[in-house]
Motif scaffolding. Structure first.
Motif, PDB file in Angstrom:
ATOM      1  N   ARG A   1       0.857  -1.188   0.000  1.00 37.00           N
ATOM      2  CA  ARG A   1       0.000   0.000   0.000  1.00 37.00           C
ATOM      3  C   ARG A   1       0.888   1.231   0.000  1.00 37.00           C
ATOM      4  N   ILE A   2       0.420   2.290  -0.648  1.00 38.39           N
ATOM      5  CA  ILE A   2       1.157   3.560  -0.664  1.00 38.39           C
ATOM      6  C   ILE A   2       0.166   4.693  -0.476  1.00 38.39           C
ATOM      7  N   ASN A   3       0.523   5.677   0.347  1.00 40.73           N
ATOM      8  CA  ASN A   3      -0.422   6.772   0.595  1.00 40.73           C
ATOM      9  C   ASN A   3      -0.451   7.718  -0.587  1.00 40.73           C
ATOM     10  N   ASN A   4      -1.353   8.697  -0.532  1.00 40.14           N
ATOM     11  CA  ASN A   4      -1.574   9.534  -1.715  1.00 40.14           C
ATOM     12  C   ASN A   4      -0.345  10.329  -2.086  1.00 40.14           C
ATOM     13  N   GLY A   5       0.454  10.720  -1.098  1.00 36.99           N
ATOM     14  CA  GLY A   5       1.653  11.502  -1.394  1.00 36.99           C
ATOM     15  C   GLY A   5       2.861  10.665  -1.775  1.00 36.99           C
ATOM     16  N   GLY A   6       2.737   9.357  -1.659  1.00 30.54           N
ATOM     17  CA  GLY A   6       3.841   8.478  -2.022  1.00 30.54           C
ATOM     18  C   GLY A   6       4.929   8.362  -0.972  1.00 30.54           C
ATOM     19  N   VAL A   7       4.632   8.826   0.241  1.00 29.33           N
ATOM     20  CA  VAL A   7       5.660   8.840   1.286  1.00 29.33           C
ATOM     21  C   VAL A   7       5.553   7.628   2.202  1.00 29.33           C
ATOM     22  N   ILE A   8       4.344   7.216   2.514  1.00 27.00           N
ATOM     23  CA  ILE A   8       4.116   6.132   3.474  1.00 27.00           C
ATOM     24  C   ILE A   8       3.763   4.856   2.720  1.00 27.00           C
ATOM     25  N   THR A   9       4.517   3.795   3.005  1.00 24.68           N
ATOM     26  CA  THR A   9       4.266   2.507   2.371  1.00 24.68           C
ATOM     27  C   THR A   9       4.150   1.411   3.430  1.00 24.68           C
ATOM     28  N   ASN A  10       3.398   0.387   3.078  1.00 23.87           N
ATOM     29  CA  ASN A  10       3.254  -0.786   3.937  1.00 23.87           C
ATOM     30  C   ASN A  10       3.338  -2.025   3.069  1.00 23.87           C
ATOM     31  N   TYR A  11       3.867  -3.100   3.651  1.00 25.04           N
ATOM     32  CA  TYR A  11       4.053  -4.333   2.891  1.00 25.04           C
ATOM     33  C   TYR A  11       3.615  -5.547   3.711  1.00 25.04           C
ATOM     34  N   ALA A  12       3.179  -6.561   3.000  1.00 25.46           N
ATOM     35  CA  ALA A  12       2.982  -7.855   3.645  1.00 25.46           C
ATOM     36  C   ALA A  12       4.344  -8.425   4.033  1.00 25.46           C
ATOM     37  N   ASP A  13       4.377  -9.178   5.115  1.00 27.27           N
ATOM     38  CA  ASP A  13       5.639  -9.756   5.574  1.00 27.27           C
ATOM     39  C   ASP A  13       6.285 -10.620   4.490  1.00 27.27           C
ATOM     40  N   SER A  14       5.462 -11.263   3.695  1.00 33.21           N
ATOM     41  CA  SER A  14       5.971 -12.204   2.698  1.00 33.21           C
ATOM     42  C   SER A  14       6.724 -11.525   1.560  1.00 33.21           C
ATOM     43  N   VAL A  15       6.532 -10.218   1.381  1.00 32.11           N
ATOM     44  CA  VAL A  15       7.179  -9.523   0.262  1.00 32.11           C
ATOM     45  C   VAL A  15       8.115  -8.406   0.713  1.00 32.11           C
ATOM     46  N   ARG A  16       8.092  -8.064   2.001  1.00 32.69           N
ATOM     47  CA  ARG A  16       8.911  -6.953   2.480  1.00 32.69           C
ATOM     48  C   ARG A  16      10.385  -7.227   2.202  1.00 32.69           C
ATOM     49  N   GLY A  17      11.049  -6.209   1.649  1.00 24.30           N
ATOM     50  CA  GLY A  17      12.465  -6.353   1.308  1.00 24.30           C
ATOM     51  C   GLY A  17      12.700  -6.840  -0.112  1.00 24.30           C
ATOM     52  N   ARG A  18      11.659  -7.365  -0.757  1.00 22.17           N
ATOM     53  CA  ARG A  18      11.773  -7.829  -2.142  1.00 22.17           C
ATOM     54  C   ARG A  18      10.942  -6.991  -3.105  1.00 22.17           C
ATOM     55  N   PHE A  19       9.814  -6.500  -2.644  1.00 20.73           N
ATOM     56  CA  PHE A  19       8.904  -5.710  -3.486  1.00 20.73           C
ATOM     57  C   PHE A  19       8.953  -4.251  -3.055  1.00 20.73           C
ATOM     58  N   THR A  20       8.752  -3.362  -4.029  1.00 24.76           N
ATOM     59  CA  THR A  20       8.688  -1.923  -3.748  1.00 24.76           C
ATOM     60  C   THR A  20       7.507  -1.315  -4.482  1.00 24.76           C
ATOM     61  N   ILE A  21       6.646  -0.651  -3.736  1.00 24.08           N
ATOM     62  CA  ILE A  21       5.522   0.063  -4.340  1.00 24.08           C
ATOM     63  C   ILE A  21       5.893   1.527  -4.499  1.00 24.08           C
ATOM     64  N   SER A  22       5.472   2.112  -5.612  1.00 22.72           N
ATOM     65  CA  SER A  22       5.725   3.532  -5.854  1.00 22.72           C
ATOM     66  C   SER A  22       4.591   4.071  -6.716  1.00 22.72           C
ATOM     67  N   ARG A  23       4.574   5.390  -6.866  1.00 23.72           N
ATOM     68  CA  ARG A  23       3.540   5.989  -7.692  1.00 23.72           C
ATOM     69  C   ARG A  23       4.067   7.234  -8.359  1.00 23.72           C
ATOM     70  N   ASP A  24       3.455   7.555  -9.504  1.00 21.13           N
ATOM     71  CA  ASP A  24       3.738   8.786 -10.236  1.00 21.13           C
ATOM     72  C   ASP A  24       2.407   9.505 -10.388  1.00 21.13           C
ATOM     73  N   ASN A  25       2.174  10.493  -9.556  1.00 25.47           N
ATOM     74  CA  ASN A  25       0.881  11.182  -9.576  1.00 25.47           C
ATOM     75  C   ASN A  25       0.682  12.001 -10.844  1.00 25.47           C
ATOM     76  N   ALA A  26       1.762  12.368 -11.514  1.00 29.28           N
ATOM     77  CA  ALA A  26       1.634  13.094 -12.778  1.00 29.28           C
ATOM     78  C   ALA A  26       1.128  12.181 -13.889  1.00 29.28           C
ATOM     79  N   LYS A  27       1.374  10.882 -13.724  1.00 26.92           N
ATOM     80  CA  LYS A  27       0.948   9.908 -14.741  1.00 26.92           C
ATOM     81  C   LYS A  27      -0.233   9.069 -14.288  1.00 26.92           C
ATOM     82  N   ASN A  28      -0.748   9.356 -13.093  1.00 29.54           N
ATOM     83  CA  ASN A  28      -1.869   8.565 -12.538  1.00 29.54           C
ATOM     84  C   ASN A  28      -1.565   7.073 -12.565  1.00 29.54           C
ATOM     85  N   THR A  29      -0.379   6.718 -12.146  1.00 30.82           N
ATOM     86  CA  THR A  29       0.066   5.331 -12.229  1.00 30.82           C
ATOM     87  C   THR A  29       0.740   4.899 -10.925  1.00 30.82           C
ATOM     88  N   VAL A  30       0.434   3.684 -10.525  1.00 33.33           N
ATOM     89  CA  VAL A  30       1.102   3.072  -9.376  1.00 33.33           C
ATOM     90  C   VAL A  30       1.866   1.852  -9.877  1.00 33.33           C
TER      91      VAL A  30
END
Length: 113
Positions: free
Chosen positions: A49-78
């Motif tokens: 999960r990523i908050n609207n500003g892209g600053v706060i992220t949360n991960y499931a334990d099973s993927v933490r350290g391997r997966f990264t969520i990010s977003r580009d609000n100018a492109k409306n894309t996560v």
């Protein structure tokens, strides 16, 4: 409202993929965005999960350290960058707006040699 996932495919264990979710029809910058996944015969589960500003992220334990969520609000894309993939990561991956109940159609990720 549309959420369109892309970037899935077949990858070998240890490999990487980057998923994208293009959003339209709502004010993207105002909303937290999430990724979920559903493996065959299993319940859909939270991935990241990523908050609207892209600053706060949360991960499931099973993927933490391997997966990264990010977003580009100018492109409306996560995005979901997935590294060190394992066979147990095989699933259909869905983009979600948790406070509005919007879901994409999903993209298949298969990790296999």
């Amino acid at each position: 409202v549309q959420l369109v996932e892309s970037g899935g495919g077949l990858v070998q264990p240890g490999g990487s993929l980057r998923l994208s979710c293009a959003a339209s029809g709502f004010t993207f910058i105002s909303y937290t965005m999430s990724w979920y996944r559903q493996a065959p015969g299993k319940e859909r589960e939270f991935v990241a999960r990523i908050n609207n500003g892209g600053v706060i992220t949360n991960y499931a334990d099973s993927v933490r350290g391997r997966f990264t969520i990010s977003r580009d609000n100018a492109k409306n894309t996560v995005y979901l960058q997935m590294n060190s993939l394992k066979p147990e990561d095989t699933a259909v991956y869905y983009c979600n707006v948790p406070t509005r109940g919007y879901w994409g159609q999903g993209t298949q990720v298969t990790v296999s040699s």
